[in-house]
Write a protein that holds these residues in place. Sequence first.
Motif: not given
Length: 394
Positions: A300-324
């Motif tokens: 589960i720690s490896s699956y969690t690490q994979m999740r963290e890798t993706v979350l670091q690359k996601l746009p911030s909450l104020d990005n235009w994607i989340f506005k539309i």
Amino acid sequence: MPVSTLNLASLFLDKVHSRPQKIALRHKQLGIWREWTWLDVASKVEQYLATLKQLPIPLKQYNAIRCVVLNAPSLDFFALCIALQRSNITLQFIEFDVNQPSSIAQLLTHIQPDLLFVDDLKLLEDLQGADQLHLLERNTPRNLKPVIVYLEDHRLNPIQLDHCYPILDQINALADPSLSLKDNPIPQQYMTNDHGLKLNDTDNQKPVAFVYHKIKDQQHLHASYPLDVLLHQAEKLINNHQLESDEQAFISPHSVHQDVVHTVWISGLIKGFCLNIPEQDCSVDQDRALIAPTLMLDSISSYTQMRETVLQKLPSLDNWIFKIAPKLKYWHSQEIAKPSPTQLNVIEKILNALFQQAILATLGLSHLRHAIVIDKFHSDQTTQFYQHLGISLM
């Protein structure tokens, strides 16, 4: 014939005969992926069987010879396991921390193996000074000292060990009659009682158990698994996940001593699918993208690490994607525990599909059908994250 009435040797030989040129194993070493067919693995098994006959192992009653395997998953590891099973030698695995060699010493002292297989003698180097370990000392009586077989020797301060054999040299010596196995002849009374790998004499052999050992709270714990139990677990895994012969199983290299890993391996023997073993390095994401696994086995720690890798690359909450597309905020780390929204407009559906495709491609999980967790703890956020990707952690 029901699978539960067979053994590992007969299951393996069935795949050698029915799928000889299909890939049975891929393994990454020193940055290079190599692959072996079922026929290639069979050749290596034959080499190990021939070498086992030459080792000075005292003859004992059936299934009484104890062999501790400290090898990581590899061609040699799986070929060795088949050869040991065929030779009626009990397979013993231990859970240990390489940073705490005293735990290995304690377990070896409890087990008192007749055979010890290890990837690199360097692992044993720190054991020489451990008070708990008497098995490797030169003044130990022969009947308490194991035969040590190894693939490599990277010790910084090598000392001579009695009854210690480089397995690859032994195999080469058997292949070349001009080479001598050892200066001293091996006494006949120490020869193993093996009859060679033959399909017609494997079905009537009594199943051999796997035994798992670990130190917990300074106590030696062990669990014994008869072969029919492991075969039943493998059949259950196959049926529960509807595994097929075309699976590409991706096994974390640090989890070799887990019983569930061996269940996946035995499932591969039953169905004939391929095992893929990466190195412990930073390129595992690229390895998954290259292999395109359909079945993955990790902690589960490896699956969690994979999740963290993706979350670091996601746009911030104020990005235009989340506005539309505000409903897609559930992908973000601050919102990840929330369930996926059931109602999405057309734009949100398109962006959501793009999110899923991009994340799966980043993690190398675009073809994943089965995600198996080797420990029991599940993080709610991690579980929810993979559910958003259409993946259920089992």
